[in-house]
Design a protein around this motif. Structure first.
Motif, PDB file in Angstrom:
ATOM      1  N   THR A 126      -0.792   8.912  14.764  1.00  0.00           N
ATOM      2  CA  THR A 126      -0.192   9.636  13.635  1.00  0.00           C
ATOM      3  C   THR A 126       0.526   8.664  12.704  1.00  0.00           C
ATOM      4  N   ILE A 127       1.245   7.700  13.269  1.00  0.00           N
ATOM      5  CA  ILE A 127       1.923   6.673  12.471  1.00  0.00           C
ATOM      6  C   ILE A 127       0.900   5.897  11.646  1.00  0.00           C
ATOM      7  N   ALA A 128      -0.204   5.490  12.275  1.00  0.00           N
ATOM      8  CA  ALA A 128      -1.233   4.705  11.576  1.00  0.00           C
ATOM      9  C   ALA A 128      -1.827   5.500  10.416  1.00  0.00           C
ATOM     10  N   LYS A 129      -2.136   6.767  10.640  1.00  0.00           N
ATOM     11  CA  LYS A 129      -2.719   7.592   9.573  1.00  0.00           C
ATOM     12  C   LYS A 129      -1.740   7.777   8.425  1.00  0.00           C
ATOM     13  N   GLU A 130      -0.477   8.069   8.752  1.00  0.00           N
ATOM     14  CA  GLU A 130       0.512   8.264   7.690  1.00  0.00           C
ATOM     15  C   GLU A 130       0.725   6.971   6.911  1.00  0.00           C
ATOM     16  N   THR A 131       0.773   5.849   7.617  1.00  0.00           N
ATOM     17  CA  THR A 131       0.942   4.557   6.945  1.00  0.00           C
ATOM     18  C   THR A 131      -0.216   4.305   5.986  1.00  0.00           C
ATOM     19  N   PHE A 132      -1.437   4.523   6.452  1.00  0.00           N
ATOM     20  CA  PHE A 132      -2.615   4.341   5.602  1.00  0.00           C
ATOM     21  C   PHE A 132      -2.478   5.177   4.324  1.00  0.00           C
ATOM     22  N   ASN A 133      -2.176   6.459   4.486  1.00  0.00           N
ATOM     23  CA  ASN A 133      -2.086   7.343   3.321  1.00  0.00           C
ATOM     24  C   ASN A 133      -0.996   6.908   2.352  1.00  0.00           C
ATOM     25  N   MET A 134       0.155   6.499   2.876  1.00  0.00           N
ATOM     26  CA  MET A 134       1.256   6.113   1.990  1.00  0.00           C
ATOM     27  C   MET A 134       0.985   4.797   1.280  1.00  0.00           C
ATOM     28  N   VAL A 135       0.386   3.827   1.971  1.00  0.00           N
ATOM     29  CA  VAL A 135       0.078   2.540   1.332  1.00  0.00           C
ATOM     30  C   VAL A 135      -0.992   2.731   0.263  1.00  0.00           C
ATOM     31  N   ARG A 136      -2.008   3.496   0.554  1.00  0.00           N
ATOM     32  CA  ARG A 136      -3.060   3.733  -0.438  1.00  0.00           C
ATOM     33  C   ARG A 136      -2.526   4.526  -1.632  1.00  0.00           C
ATOM     34  N   GLU A 137      -1.621   5.460  -1.388  1.00  0.00           N
ATOM     35  CA  GLU A 137      -1.013   6.218  -2.485  1.00  0.00           C
ATOM     36  C   GLU A 137      -0.131   5.310  -3.340  1.00  0.00           C
ATOM     37  N   ALA A 138       0.562   4.372  -2.717  1.00  0.00           N
ATOM     38  CA  ALA A 138       1.387   3.424  -3.476  1.00  0.00           C
ATOM     39  C   ALA A 138       0.526   2.645  -4.462  1.00  0.00           C
ATOM     40  N   ARG A 139      -0.648   2.229  -4.035  1.00  0.00           N
ATOM     41  CA  ARG A 139      -1.553   1.489  -4.930  1.00  0.00           C
ATOM     42  C   ARG A 139      -2.047   2.390  -6.055  1.00  0.00           C
ATOM     43  N   SER A 140      -2.491   3.598  -5.709  1.00  0.00           N
ATOM     44  CA  SER A 140      -3.039   4.501  -6.733  1.00  0.00           C
ATOM     45  C   SER A 140      -1.986   4.933  -7.747  1.00  0.00           C
ATOM     46  N   GLN A 186       0.720   3.298  -8.418  1.00  0.00           N
ATOM     47  CA  GLN A 186       1.384   2.098  -8.916  1.00  0.00           C
ATOM     48  C   GLN A 186       2.894   2.199  -8.693  1.00  0.00           C
ATOM     49  N   HIS A 187       3.253   2.801  -7.552  1.00  0.00           N
ATOM     50  CA  HIS A 187       4.653   2.981  -7.176  1.00  0.00           C
ATOM     51  C   HIS A 187       4.865   2.347  -5.804  1.00  0.00           C
ATOM     52  N   LEU A 188       5.313   1.105  -5.808  1.00  0.00           N
ATOM     53  CA  LEU A 188       5.465   0.309  -4.594  1.00  0.00           C
ATOM     54  C   LEU A 188       6.417   0.949  -3.589  1.00  0.00           C
ATOM     55  N   GLY A 189       7.365   1.746  -4.082  1.00  0.00           N
ATOM     56  CA  GLY A 189       8.353   2.365  -3.205  1.00  0.00           C
ATOM     57  C   GLY A 189       7.747   3.236  -2.124  1.00  0.00           C
ATOM     58  N   GLU A 190       6.576   3.786  -2.369  1.00  0.00           N
ATOM     59  CA  GLU A 190       5.942   4.646  -1.368  1.00  0.00           C
ATOM     60  C   GLU A 190       5.548   3.873  -0.116  1.00  0.00           C
ATOM     61  N   ALA A 191       5.397   2.563  -0.229  1.00  0.00           N
ATOM     62  CA  ALA A 191       5.014   1.741   0.915  1.00  0.00           C
ATOM     63  C   ALA A 191       6.203   0.981   1.500  1.00  0.00           C
ATOM     64  N   PHE A 192       7.388   1.247   0.982  1.00  0.00           N
ATOM     65  CA  PHE A 192       8.575   0.514   1.438  1.00  0.00           C
ATOM     66  C   PHE A 192       8.792   0.718   2.935  1.00  0.00           C
ATOM     67  N   PRO A 194       6.322  -8.629   4.752  1.00  0.00           N
ATOM     68  CA  PRO A 194       6.561  -9.244   3.444  1.00  0.00           C
ATOM     69  C   PRO A 194       5.275  -9.771   2.795  1.00  0.00           C
ATOM     70  N   THR A 195       4.390 -10.377   3.582  1.00  0.00           N
ATOM     71  CA  THR A 195       3.132 -10.892   3.036  1.00  0.00           C
ATOM     72  C   THR A 195       2.280  -9.756   2.470  1.00  0.00           C
ATOM     73  N   MET A 196       2.164  -8.667   3.212  1.00  0.00           N
ATOM     74  CA  MET A 196       1.362  -7.531   2.743  1.00  0.00           C
ATOM     75  C   MET A 196       2.026  -6.852   1.550  1.00  0.00           C
ATOM     76  N   GLN A 197       3.353  -6.838   1.527  1.00  0.00           N
ATOM     77  CA  GLN A 197       4.085  -6.267   0.382  1.00  0.00           C
ATOM     78  C   GLN A 197       3.768  -7.065  -0.877  1.00  0.00           C
ATOM     79  N   ARG A 198       3.748  -8.390  -0.760  1.00  0.00           N
ATOM     80  CA  ARG A 198       3.408  -9.237  -1.924  1.00  0.00           C
ATOM     81  C   ARG A 198       1.970  -8.985  -2.371  1.00  0.00           C
ATOM     82  N   GLU A 199       1.060  -8.826  -1.408  1.00  0.00           N
ATOM     83  CA  GLU A 199      -0.341  -8.565  -1.758  1.00  0.00           C
ATOM     84  C   GLU A 199      -0.485  -7.236  -2.494  1.00  0.00           C
ATOM     85  N   LEU A 200       0.193  -6.208  -2.020  1.00  0.00           N
ATOM     86  CA  LEU A 200       0.138  -4.917  -2.698  1.00  0.00           C
ATOM     87  C   LEU A 200       0.739  -5.023  -4.100  1.00  0.00           C
ATOM     88  N   THR A 201       1.837  -5.735  -4.220  1.00  0.00           N
ATOM     89  CA  THR A 201       2.462  -5.944  -5.536  1.00  0.00           C
ATOM     90  C   THR A 201       1.488  -6.652  -6.473  1.00  0.00           C
TER      91      THR A 201
END
Length: 191
Positions: free
Chosen positions: A39-53, A55-61, A66-73
């Protein structure tokens, strides 16, 4: 109704692939629950992908290293600079399966194959025209690596995130699991 929910839970496929041994994870984290982690993995996937779509980085906070945060940014900044949105309409996780489990350097490490389906396209901000991808539902798989330091108490972070209202809040406690790597897997030939 509760009987149907109980039946649905018991008829789910196993959370881990055949041959995956979770004993090392459970040795350092006796509270580990493979179904809860799914459940954690699925929710994380959805929130990270939504952050990209969105363009609101806060959804993946709190969900990415840190490395993946920079890549998403970097991806979001590229989309903004190119005046486009990377959209994933109808995106959903069909299945999340733990395919590797280990403890390395005192950290729990789980690799999860996420089988997903949805549209994937880029739209021009000014015209809304599709400039890449297609409005066709496709299926693909991604490999996400999750890591956790079992010595860190994540209860306050979990509480803070689950108490948030709106799109940024977590539905479940993530227990300190963060994504350290994402890889799109090659398409498999149809059988």
């Amino acid at each position: 109704m509760p009987q149907n929910i109980d039946q649905d839970v018991h008829h789910q496929p196993p959370a881990e692939a055949i041959g995956v041994d979770l004993s090392a994870i459970k040795a350092v984290d006796p509270q580990f629950d493979d179904c809860a982690f799914r459940t954690i993995a699925k929710e994380t996937f959805n929130m990270v992908r939504e952050a990209r779509s969105s363009q609101h980085l806060g959804e993946a906070f709190g969900l990415l290293s840190p490395t993946m945060q920079r890549e998403l940014t970097w991806h979001i900044d590229g989309d903004v600079a190119a005046h486009r949105h990377h959209l994933l309409p109808g995106l959903g996780v069909d299945e999340a399966t733990i395919v590797e489990a280990a403890v390395a350097g005192g950290r729990e490490v789980l690799d999860v194959r996420l089988d997903v389906a949805g549209e994937e396209l880029n739209r021009d901000d000014a015209t809304a025209a599709v400039i890449a991808g297609a409005e066709t539902v496709r299926h693909w798989s991604e490999l996400w690596r999750f890591e956790r330091d079992p010595s860190v108490d994540s209860s306050q972070t979990d509480r803070d995130h689950t108490l948030k209202f709106g799109d940024d809040g977590w539905l479940v406690a993530h227990r300190g699991w963060v994504v350290t790597q994402i890889e799109r897997l090659p398409a498999q030939p149809h059988r």
